[in-house]
Design a protein around this motif. Structure first.
Motif, PDB file in Angstrom:
ATOM      1  N   UNK A 249       2.708  16.825  14.832  1.00 36.38           N
ATOM      2  CA  UNK A 249       2.621  17.537  13.551  1.00 36.38           C
ATOM      3  C   UNK A 249       3.575  18.740  13.592  1.00 36.38           C
ATOM      4  N   UNK A 250       4.272  19.007  12.483  1.00 36.41           N
ATOM      5  CA  UNK A 250       5.318  20.036  12.510  1.00 36.41           C
ATOM      6  C   UNK A 250       4.821  21.474  12.342  1.00 36.41           C
ATOM      7  N   UNK A 251       3.853  21.648  11.427  1.00 38.15           N
ATOM      8  CA  UNK A 251       3.421  23.004  11.103  1.00 38.15           C
ATOM      9  C   UNK A 251       1.901  23.079  11.021  1.00 38.15           C
ATOM     10  N   UNK A 252       1.378  24.289  11.153  1.00 40.19           N
ATOM     11  CA  UNK A 252      -0.069  24.450  11.045  1.00 40.19           C
ATOM     12  C   UNK A 252      -0.441  25.834  10.528  1.00 40.19           C
ATOM     13  N   UNK A 253      -1.687  25.904  10.072  1.00 44.88           N
ATOM     14  CA  UNK A 253      -2.220  27.116   9.457  1.00 44.88           C
ATOM     15  C   UNK A 253      -3.709  27.121   9.779  1.00 44.88           C
TER      16      UNK A 253
END
Ligand code: C2E
Ligand code: MG
Ligand code: MG
Ligand code: MG
Length: 274
Positions: A249-253
């Motif tokens: 997965x490329x991005x997270x929050x």
């Protein structure tokens, strides 16, 4: 006895219905003046790249500083604002404020703004976004608009038309809470989205339910084949972060990186990163 018990229950049910209706009515009434009385606030939640841990953006999340109720979270007023129509004014305030704040930040930091279904049918939306960008000097590619699957379903032709016009301005469009609507793949097929935000329920379940993890893997693969960025919402633990990295997965929050915070705190976080 049984009879009177039932009557009591009905009475209680009716009065709690009245109470709920009264709260909604009062909320709707107060919402109409919330913008002009300057009662809305924006908090910003950091979004990170999982490749190098850098800050890629912030999501703007609205709060309502009510004169007597205190700080009201969006779950308690957004749906009411949609019902009574105040969401149009609120949405415009959010857009303008978010652009103004983000225009001051250095670097290629995105600002993500949530759009409500009603906004996506507002004929003034495109002009308003264009004007907010122009007035603040924010580069269009730094603005990301988040929409949910249900918005595209409601008045599809019209919603898609407005989405295409927004994209023509140079802003990016993200699909929020992905996987929770009842036609996720259909929505994905209908428009060229720039980002998929995997709903946090999948990540929450991933530790106990292997199926949830398989679904995350499939969404990541889908994003890769369609060349759409994938961001995971609701990362709370190191375990979840490791899982997302393994799945590519490329991005997270999520709370692991930071809770929604005041603009000053978001700016300090940016400066600390250098
Ligand atoms: P959303 O757009 O999916 O935003 C993410 C929500 O998840 C935010 O809740 C955020 O605080 C929360 N969250 C983030 N990380 C975590 C985590 O690790 N764990 C958990 N449990 N929660 C996390 P918030 O701020 O209460 O907003 C709720 C929803 O209200 C938003 O969901 C969005 O649908 C709506 N909303 C918020 N601001 C706006 C706005 O300006 N306009 C519109 N139309 N809707 C908004
Ligand atoms: Mg969102
Ligand atoms: Mg979401
Ligand atoms: Mg949501």
């Amino acid at each position: 006895r049984a009879k009177s018990g039932l009557a009591e229950k009905i009475c209680y049910y009716e009065s709690s219905m009245d109470e709920a209706a009264r709260v909604r009515r009062n909320t709707a009434r107060d919402l109409w003046t919330a913008v002009e009385n300057d009662e809305l606030r924006l908090l910003y939640q950091v979004q990170r790249s999982l490749g190098d841990n850098s800050i890629v953006g912030y999501e703007a999340l609205v709060r309502w500083q009510h004169p007597t109720r205190g700080l009201v979270p969006p779950v308690e007023f957004i749906s009411i604002a949609e019902e009574c129509g105040a969401i149009i004014e609120i949405g415009k305030w959010v857009l303008a404020q978010a652009c103004e704040d983000a225009a001051k930040w250095n670097g290629d930091i995105k600002i993500a703004v949530n759009l409500s279904p009603a906004q996506l049918t507002d004929p003034d939306l495109v002009a308003f976004v264009r004007q907010a960008l122009y007035r603040t000097g924010l580069s269009p590619r730094r603005l990301e608009l988040e929409i949910t699957e249900s918005m595209v379903i409601a008045d599809r032709t019209r919603a898609l038309h407005i989405l295409r016009q927004l994209k023509a301005l140079g802003v990016t469009i993200a699909i929020d809470d992905f996987g929770t609507g009842y036609s996720s793949l259909d929505t994905l097929n209908a428009f060229r989205f720039d980002k998929i935000k995997i709903d946090r329920s999948f990540l929450k379940d991933s530790e106990t339910n292997p199926q949830a993890r398989t679904i995350i893997r499939a969404i990541v693969a889908l994003g890769r084949s369609l060349e759409i960025k994938v961001l995971a919402e609701g990362v709370e633990t190191k375990n979840q972060l490791d899982l997302l990295k393994l799945e590519g997965c490329e991005e997270a929050q999520g709370y692991l990186f930071g809770r929604p915070e005041a603009v000053e705190a978001a700016e300090a976080r940016l400066l600390a990163q250098g």
